[in-house]
Design a protein around this motif. Structure first.
Motif, PDB file in Angstrom:
ATOM      1  N   TRP A 182       7.298   7.339   5.702  1.00 60.17           N
ATOM      2  CA  TRP A 182       7.460   5.859   5.164  1.00 60.17           C
ATOM      3  C   TRP A 182       8.890   5.778   5.758  1.00 60.17           C
ATOM      4  O   TRP A 182       9.395   4.620   6.361  1.00 60.17           O
ATOM      5  CB  TRP A 182       7.271   5.526   3.899  1.00 60.17           C
TER       6      TRP A 182
ATOM      7  N   GLU B 202      -2.890   6.560   0.542  1.00 62.23           N
ATOM      8  CA  GLU B 202      -2.416   5.384   1.151  1.00 62.23           C
ATOM      9  C   GLU B 202      -2.111   5.887   2.792  1.00 62.23           C
ATOM     10  O   GLU B 202      -2.224   5.198   3.589  1.00 62.23           O
ATOM     11  CB  GLU B 202      -1.112   4.895   0.470  1.00 62.23           C
TER      12      GLU B 202
ATOM     13  N   HIS C 190       0.226   1.383  -2.142  1.00 63.05           N
ATOM     14  CA  HIS C 190      -0.323   0.173  -2.115  1.00 63.05           C
ATOM     15  C   HIS C 190      -1.746   0.193  -1.480  1.00 63.05           C
ATOM     16  O   HIS C 190      -1.853   0.976  -0.560  1.00 63.05           O
ATOM     17  CB  HIS C 190       0.593  -0.926  -1.474  1.00 63.05           C
TER      18      HIS C 190
ATOM     19  N   ALA D   5       6.445  -7.751   4.590  1.00 60.75           N
ATOM     20  CA  ALA D   5       6.639  -6.629   3.691  1.00 60.75           C
ATOM     21  C   ALA D   5       5.220  -5.879   3.984  1.00 60.75           C
ATOM     22  O   ALA D   5       4.281  -6.681   4.024  1.00 60.75           O
ATOM     23  CB  ALA D   5       6.729  -7.262   2.125  1.00 60.75           C
ATOM     24  N   GLY D   6       5.311  -4.662   3.887  1.00 56.02           N
ATOM     25  CA  GLY D   6       3.858  -3.882   4.085  1.00 56.02           C
ATOM     26  C   GLY D   6       3.330  -3.610   5.397  1.00 56.02           C
ATOM     27  O   GLY D   6       2.544  -3.085   5.468  1.00 56.02           O
TER      28      GLY D   6
ATOM     29  N   GLY E 296      -1.614  -2.625   7.544  1.00 55.38           N
ATOM     30  CA  GLY E 296      -0.453  -2.164   6.540  1.00 55.38           C
ATOM     31  C   GLY E 296      -0.996  -1.769   5.191  1.00 55.38           C
ATOM     32  O   GLY E 296      -2.014  -1.550   4.896  1.00 55.38           O
ATOM     33  N   ALA E 297       0.068  -1.604   4.529  1.00 56.13           N
ATOM     34  CA  ALA E 297      -0.181  -1.270   2.942  1.00 56.13           C
ATOM     35  C   ALA E 297       0.733  -2.263   2.099  1.00 56.13           C
ATOM     36  O   ALA E 297       1.534  -2.235   2.097  1.00 56.13           O
ATOM     37  CB  ALA E 297       0.107   0.136   2.513  1.00 56.13           C
ATOM     38  N   GLY E 298      -0.244  -3.064   1.065  1.00 55.77           N
ATOM     39  CA  GLY E 298       0.455  -3.770   0.299  1.00 55.77           C
ATOM     40  C   GLY E 298       1.009  -5.186   0.889  1.00 55.77           C
ATOM     41  O   GLY E 298       1.974  -5.694   0.644  1.00 55.77           O
ATOM     42  N   MET E 299       0.122  -5.435   2.062  1.00 57.00           N
ATOM     43  CA  MET E 299       0.693  -6.795   2.776  1.00 57.00           C
ATOM     44  C   MET E 299       0.111  -7.962   1.800  1.00 57.00           C
ATOM     45  O   MET E 299      -1.101  -7.777   1.361  1.00 57.00           O
ATOM     46  CB  MET E 299      -0.066  -6.786   4.064  1.00 57.00           C
ATOM     47  N   ASP E 300       0.926  -9.016   1.868  1.00 61.62           N
ATOM     48  CA  ASP E 300       0.411 -10.258   1.142  1.00 61.62           C
ATOM     49  C   ASP E 300       0.091 -11.136   2.461  1.00 61.62           C
ATOM     50  O   ASP E 300       0.816 -11.847   3.015  1.00 61.62           O
ATOM     51  CB  ASP E 300       1.818 -11.069   0.515  1.00 61.62           C
TER      52      ASP E 300
END
Ligand SMILES: Nc1nc2c(ncn2[C@@H]2O[C@H](COP(=O)(O)OP(=O)(O)OP(=O)(O)O)[C@@H](O)[C@H]2O)c(=O)[nH]1
Length: 389
Positions: free
Chosen positions: A141, A190, A275, A302-303, A350-354
């Protein structure tokens, strides 16, 4: 793998600095069960390959050491000559090349698998067999952070590390997620989820100290330039979305995961929250306002690990291609729309994208219906940003 092809298979090991490439090479040499491996490394002093091991296990095979410079910059010269010389003059069963941590895998693969227009043709002497990428699970990351860049000796030191990392994940046959002992299970899941979105075709194996059976990476018959290019994750996501398949979700699921990685002190100090991993396609016909869109692009949602695709931007007939890896983003003309219907099609991985937020932020940049072309100034593209460090 059994084949009638008598050319020795070549395995190329890529991965960022310190990921575990040399550790893998030494494993292969230790566990090669009598098969004769020849090895190409960048710089013996630096990579610390166990040269005695090579001599002891493979006195008849050989080792090429390339100092000063990285393998991908020397493809026209002594690398190809050395490989052809090894294949033709030594009794070898396979060849393993350790690319430096700053080498790009795609030019290496192209040079070793496609006959050149002029000069020495490596495909007559060897068969490119497996592209392997070793990932450092602990550093994964951080490598996507804004400002993470390549060392000064890299061919293009300005190039963000995240871009080289993404390319080495997208373009490989086998991915080793190494240093698994250093990260918690949920983060490992993840990372596995993200890399399988980036490259659905790759065989993915989690490892500690690159401890694998050599058959996973030697003489696998897996390399296929066309398939590797075609099946990159973002292209697959785009195809699936066009055929109406929904994107898959790799949310961490303890039952599914079933890992048993012993926790140790390093792992306890690890600071990253896992995430759910996902991908989606943003598709719109209405064009973007050029200035607003360009302003938005430099911010990393983000993410988002990867974003790639084409954009319809008002005030230009050009297709604007977008390429994001972590915080680094480039967007610029890649041709004209011609007879194609202009549209925006962007894949996000991605990971934890909104997703809702990303979509509404982009929607805010779309031009209002009825706006006329003379309302925009000169196009701000191409733009390039590595994000805020
Ligand atoms: N904890 C842990 N350390 C590892 C693992 N694999 C390798 N290492 C250590 O990580 C360091 C870097 O490993 P190398 O194999 O030299 O990495 P590399 O990719 O060849 O590095 P460069 O040649 O600098 O690009 C060494 O100290 C290894 O012992 C692992 O799975 N877990």
């Amino acid at each position: 793998m059994t084949t009638t092809d008598e050319r020795p298979p070549v395995t190329v090991i890529s991965g960022v600095l310190g990921a575990g490439k040399t550790t893998l090479l030494n494993r292969l040499l230790e566990n090669n069960r009598g098969s004769r491996l020849a090895v190409v490394v960048n710089d013996m002093g630096e990579v610390n390959v166990d040269a005695d091991l090579i001599e002891r296990e493979n006195p008849e095979t050989g080792l090429i050491e390339l100092s000063n410079g990285c393998i991908c910059c020397r493809l026209q010269g002594d690398l190809v000559e050395g490989i052809v010389d090894l294949a033709e003059n030594r009794e070898i069963d396979a060849l393993v090349i350790e690319a430096s941590g700053i080498s790009e895998p795609t030019p290496i693969a192209r040079r070793l698998s496609q006959p050149p227009e002029e000069g020495l043709d490596p495909t007559e002497a060897v068969r490119l067999d497996t592209m392997v990428t070793v990932l450092d699970a602990y550093g994964f990351w951080k490598e996507f952070d804004a400002g993470a860049s390549l060392p000064s000796e890299a061919p293009d030191p300005e190039r963000p590390l995240a871009e080289v990392l993404v390319q080495s994940v997208e373009f490989c046959d086998v991915l080793l997620i190494n240093k698994c002992d250093m990260v918690p299970d949920d983060v490992l899941d993840e990372i596995t989820g993200v890399v399988s979105e980036l490259n659905p075709r790759a065989t993915i194996q989690e490892t500690e100290y690159a401890d694998i059976d050599p058959s996973l990476v030697i003489d696998t018959g897996r390399f296929d330039y066309e398939a590797a290019s075609r099946s990159v994750g973002w292209k697959t996501a785009l195809r699936e979305s066009r055929t109406g398949k929904t994107s898959h979700d790799h949310a961490t699921d303890e039952e599914e995961a079933g890992h048993d990685h012993a926790a140790d002190d390093d792992e306890a100090g690890y600071n990253h929250t896992a995430h759910p991993v996902d991908s989606f396609v943003y598709r719109r016909a209405r064009p973007f306002d050029p200035e607003m869109f360009a302003d938005r692009l430099v911010e990393q949602p983000a993410g988002v690990v990867r974003a790639k695709g084409v954009c319809h931007v008002a005030g230009t007939d050009d297709v604007i291609g977008l390429n994001r890896a972590g915080a680094a983003v480039q967007a610029g003309p890649i041709g004209e729309w011609g007879d194609d219907e202009p549209r925006t099609e962007l894949v996000f991985i991605g990971a934890g994208m909104d997703r809702e937020e990303i979509e509404s932020t982009l929607d805010d940049c779309l031009v209002e219906p009825g706006t006329t072309a003379d309302e925009w100034g000169p196009t701000p593209f191409p733009i390039e940003s590595v994000g805020e460090a």
